[in-house]
Write a protein that holds these residues in place. Sequence first.
Motif, short mmCIF file in Angstrom:
data_model
loop_
_atom_site.label_atom_id
_atom_site.label_comp_id
_atom_site.label_asym_id
_atom_site.label_seq_id
_atom_site.Cartn_x
_atom_site.Cartn_y
_atom_site.Cartn_z
N LEU A 60 57.64 38.34 -47.98
CA LEU A 60 58.60 38.36 -46.88
C LEU A 60 59.32 36.77 -47.26
N VAL A 61 58.36 35.94 -47.33
CA VAL A 61 58.79 34.65 -47.27
C VAL A 61 59.39 34.42 -48.83
N GLU A 62 58.65 34.85 -49.87
CA GLU A 62 59.19 34.83 -51.22
C GLU A 62 60.63 35.28 -51.25
N ARG A 63 60.77 36.79 -50.58
CA ARG A 63 62.28 37.35 -50.85
C ARG A 63 63.31 36.54 -49.93
N ALA A 64 62.74 36.19 -48.92
CA ALA A 64 63.72 35.14 -48.13
C ALA A 64 64.10 33.80 -48.76
N GLU A 65 63.28 33.29 -49.48
CA GLU A 65 63.31 32.21 -50.43
C GLU A 65 64.38 32.59 -51.71
N ASP A 66 64.03 33.71 -51.98
CA ASP A 66 65.04 34.08 -53.44
C ASP A 66 66.35 34.38 -52.64
N ILE A 67 66.52 34.95 -51.47
CA ILE A 67 67.77 35.24 -50.90
C ILE A 67 68.58 33.98 -50.65
N GLU A 68 67.70 32.99 -50.13
CA GLU A 68 68.27 31.72 -49.64
C GLU A 68 68.95 31.16 -50.90
N ASN A 69 67.96 31.34 -51.93
CA ASN A 69 68.38 30.32 -53.22
C ASN A 69 69.59 31.05 -53.98
N ARG A 70 69.69 32.43 -53.73
CA ARG A 70 70.71 32.93 -54.49
C ARG A 70 71.98 32.91 -53.62
N SER A 71 72.15 32.46 -52.13
CA SER A 71 73.19 32.16 -51.45
C SER A 71 73.48 30.71 -51.87
N ARG A 72 72.79 29.92 -52.57
CA ARG A 72 72.83 28.51 -52.89
C ARG A 72 73.20 28.40 -54.31
N ARG A 73 73.33 29.61 -54.86
CA ARG A 73 73.39 29.83 -56.33
C ARG A 73 74.59 29.05 -56.81
#
Length: 211
Positions: free
Chosen positions: A111-124
């Motif tokens: 979940l942390v990895e997914r949340a980090e991926d989603i956050e980085n995508r939102s900051r893309r």
Amino acid sequence: MSGSGSAGSHQEQKRGRAAAKDKPGGGSGSKNGGAASAEQDNLAQDVTDKISALLDEKFDHFQSALDSITARLENNMTRITEAEGRLSETEDKVLNLENKVTLLETAVKTLVERAEDIENRSRRDNIRIMGLKEGAEGGQTKHGLETKHGVVKIDRAHRTLGPPRNDLSRPVLIKLHNYGDKLKILQAARKKGQLLYEGQCISVTQDLSAK
């Protein structure tokens, strides 16, 4: 002739009785010896009885103590068996909990990895400008920036959260409309090397999650 024979026989009887009196253990002496032997036998029997009674008493005491020790040992063995059973159950529960914790840790990591991926995508499409003096950006946000390669469209731009500080400028966060513009800006910043604005050294970086 007969008279002298009778007299001789009488003398011999006297001598015989006298000799019997002089012999030790004879007559009353034999009776006294028998009484002493019986008394010794009675004494020996009495001592034997007392010793036997004392031994019986000691044996009974020893047997009672042994029975008490045996009872305590059996009680302790029962408690140990029960404790071992409870310990085995506890170990099984701990093992089960450890397995669950392992599964939860794996799930949390995912979940942390997914949340980090989603956050980085939102900051893309974001970039950060570090070192820009407070207030240098002006009071209004520009939604477009003219360059020699065309207009770079800006969705929003603002300082990161937190109160202003005199000794440290807050980073400027810019969300670009196009991801391609972000790549061009980062490429140009790397190619330029050192960037100066109003005498202040600034840097342009990607906007990534804190982790």
